[in-house]
Design a protein around this motif. Structure first.
Motif, PDB file in Angstrom:
ATOM      1  N   PRO A 198       8.007  12.201 -12.907  1.00 27.90           N
ATOM      2  CA  PRO A 198       9.063  11.945 -11.923  1.00 27.90           C
ATOM      3  C   PRO A 198       8.823  10.611 -11.216  1.00 27.90           C
ATOM      4  O   PRO A 198       7.682  10.245 -10.916  1.00 27.90           O
ATOM      5  N   LEU A 199       9.919   9.879 -10.947  1.00 30.17           N
ATOM      6  CA  LEU A 199       9.835   8.630 -10.200  1.00 30.17           C
ATOM      7  C   LEU A 199      10.038   8.858  -8.710  1.00 30.17           C
ATOM      8  O   LEU A 199       9.431   8.171  -7.886  1.00 30.17           O
ATOM      9  N   ARG A 200      10.906   9.815  -8.397  1.00 26.75           N
ATOM     10  CA  ARG A 200      11.224  10.100  -7.005  1.00 26.75           C
ATOM     11  C   ARG A 200      11.874  11.465  -6.931  1.00 26.75           C
ATOM     12  O   ARG A 200      12.643  11.848  -7.814  1.00 26.75           O
ATOM     13  N   GLU A 201      11.580  12.215  -5.874  1.00 28.43           N
ATOM     14  CA  GLU A 201      12.227  13.499  -5.648  1.00 28.43           C
ATOM     15  C   GLU A 201      12.891  13.495  -4.286  1.00 28.43           C
ATOM     16  O   GLU A 201      12.340  12.954  -3.318  1.00 28.43           O
ATOM     17  N   MET A 202      14.085  14.080  -4.214  1.00 29.86           N
ATOM     18  CA  MET A 202      14.852  14.140  -2.973  1.00 29.86           C
ATOM     19  C   MET A 202      15.310  15.571  -2.764  1.00 29.86           C
ATOM     20  O   MET A 202      15.903  16.169  -3.664  1.00 29.86           O
ATOM     21  N   THR A 203      15.040  16.128  -1.610  1.00 32.22           N
ATOM     22  CA  THR A 203      15.393  17.516  -1.326  1.00 32.22           C
ATOM     23  C   THR A 203      16.497  17.572  -0.287  1.00 32.22           C
ATOM     24  O   THR A 203      16.469  16.853   0.714  1.00 32.22           O
ATOM     25  N   PHE A 204      17.486  18.457  -0.525  1.00 30.19           N
ATOM     26  CA  PHE A 204      18.647  18.580   0.347  1.00 30.19           C
ATOM     27  C   PHE A 204      18.686  19.974   0.961  1.00 30.19           C
ATOM     28  O   PHE A 204      17.975  20.881   0.521  1.00 30.19           O
ATOM     29  N   LEU A 205      19.530  20.147   1.980  1.00 32.75           N
ATOM     30  CA  LEU A 205      19.577  21.411   2.700  1.00 32.75           C
ATOM     31  C   LEU A 205      20.278  22.502   1.905  1.00 32.75           C
ATOM     32  O   LEU A 205      19.998  23.694   2.089  1.00 32.75           O
ATOM     33  N   THR A 206      21.219  22.119   1.043  1.00 34.70           N
ATOM     34  CA  THR A 206      21.937  23.096   0.224  1.00 34.70           C
ATOM     35  C   THR A 206      21.877  22.667  -1.244  1.00 34.70           C
ATOM     36  O   THR A 206      21.409  21.572  -1.566  1.00 34.70           O
ATOM     37  N   SER A 207      22.375  23.525  -2.119  1.00 39.47           N
ATOM     38  CA  SER A 207      22.287  23.259  -3.554  1.00 39.47           C
ATOM     39  C   SER A 207      23.087  22.010  -3.952  1.00 39.47           C
ATOM     40  O   SER A 207      24.173  21.754  -3.425  1.00 39.47           O
ATOM     41  N   ILE A 208      22.536  21.277  -4.893  1.00 39.52           N
ATOM     42  CA  ILE A 208      23.205  20.099  -5.442  1.00 39.52           C
ATOM     43  C   ILE A 208      24.173  20.576  -6.514  1.00 39.52           C
ATOM     44  O   ILE A 208      23.793  21.297  -7.442  1.00 39.52           O
TER      45      ILE A 208
END
Length: 369
Positions: free
Chosen positions: A87-97
């Motif tokens: 992985p190059l970068r991971e981004m986490t969000f509050l709800t499902s993508i």
């Protein structure tokens, strides 16, 4: 394009920006396949993914897990390098993508009620768009940097579309396309045209993005049907054809005119589809070509126009025939490629050139049947 049902082996399928390759995901992992040869380019068996998006034919992927394992959360976007396998970068969000779109300058992440726009290189957030509830993650994106638009549902009550310019980071227009809520939207690769279908699925409309009030209507059929996909042919001007798939199991092709502002000239020219000047009009059925039973009724499918060639008449400058390559992915696990030919008498033929089982592709060229 994610599959909302787990009863099929394909969980998601997506072509890259120039349709030269595509990605599929199963419960076991994901695969990258060359559209021209059917050759398996990359295979990673690490679990189920609901989103796998390519950046042209580069080593960069945007992937989102299906949530069947703690490490593959549907709230986490991973930018993945197929060359290093890391992985190059991971981004986490509050709800499902629900959807991801990208080109060389922009990364778009669609959630149920918010859409985020990032710079593709620095991954800095550029804009946040508050949206109406978008349960299906419905969106369309034009990868061209000159006409880089994002289309999203504008309301849940009817089929209205918001069109954003993601390079200038501002709302471009709103298009009232249908009385019923949207089921499918697609932008041409240059961002000049947008196609829409409602949940009724009987009428497909094409709009000129720069003139949001001008709409053209194409009748798919009289019985309601779910439109699974819409895709324009690649073109620098008005795309020659628009392809659609639906729950009926058929593939629909609508032939488009070359000049939207010359109705008289178009009416007598090859592929001279008279684009109606009122949204209440419907295109003459002669310009609607159907391949029936391409897949079983109800099976989700996704078709793109990979290439269009036009052959001129040797005795004149008129176009004598048009030949298009149509690639179709069925979520029951099969890839099909058709040659669609249309002559100056508006007679069309379909020829199945290749078919193979996507789940069974292991290495080398896919076996055709």
């Amino acid at each position: 394009m994610a599959n909302q049902s787990s009863r099929y082996p394909i969980l998601c399928a997506s072509f890259n920006q120039d349709n030269s390759g595509f990605a599929i995901s199963t419960k076991d992992g994901f695969k990258i396949i060359d559209s021209n040869t059917g050759r398996l380019c990359y295979d990673r068996a690490v679990g189920a993914f609901i989103i796998v998006e390519m950046l042209y034919s580069s080593s960069l992927l945007a992937i989102v897990g299906a949530g069947e394992q703690p490490s593959l959360s549907p709230r986490r976007l991973c930018l993945f390098n197929t060359t290093t396998g890391a992985p190059l970068r991971e981004m986490t969000f509050l709800t499902s993508i629900l959807a991801v779109r990208l080109n060389r300058k922009r990364l778009v992440v669609v959630l149920q009620e918010k859409t985020y726009i990032y710079d593709s290189n620095s991954l800095s957030m550029l804009d946040t768009i508050d949206t109406v509830p978008n349960l299906k993650g419905l969106c369309a994106f034009s990868p061209s940097l000159e006409g880089c638009f994002l289309a999203l549902p504008a309301t849940t009550a009817k089929g209205a579309v918001l069109v954003y310019n993601v390079m200038e980071l501002q709302l471009h227009c709103e298009i009232d396309a249908h009385r019923s809520p949207l089921a499918a939207i697609a932008l041409s690769s240059n961002g000049k045209y947008i196609a829409t279908a409602s949940e009724q699925g009987t009428i497909i409309r094409v709009h000129l993005v720069s003139e949001a009030t001008k709409s053209y209507s194409f009748r798919r059929g009289t019985c309601p049907s779910t439109i699974f996909s819409l895709s324009f042919a690649p073109s620098l001007q008005l795309p020659d054809i628009l392809v659609a798939t639906s729950s009926s199991g058929s593939v629909h092709i609508f032939s488009l005119g070359f000049e939207t502002n010359q109705r008289t000239k178009m009416s007598g020219s090859f592929l001279g589809s008279i684009l109606p000047y009122s949204v209440n009009d419907a295109l003459d059925p002669a310009h609607h070509h159907v391949l029936h039973n391409a897949v079983s009724a109800g099976v989700r499918s996704y078709a793109v126009v990979r290439k269009v060639d036009k052959v001129a008449d040797s005795s004149s400058s008129e176009i004598a025939s048009c030949r298009a390559i149509i690639s179709l992915i069925a979520y029951n696990g099969y890839f099909q490629e058709y040659t669609f030919t249309l002559n100056s008498q508006n007679e069309s033929t379909w020829s199945l050139e290749r078919e193979f089982n996507l789940v069974a592709v292991i290495s080398g060229n896919a076996e055709t049947s």
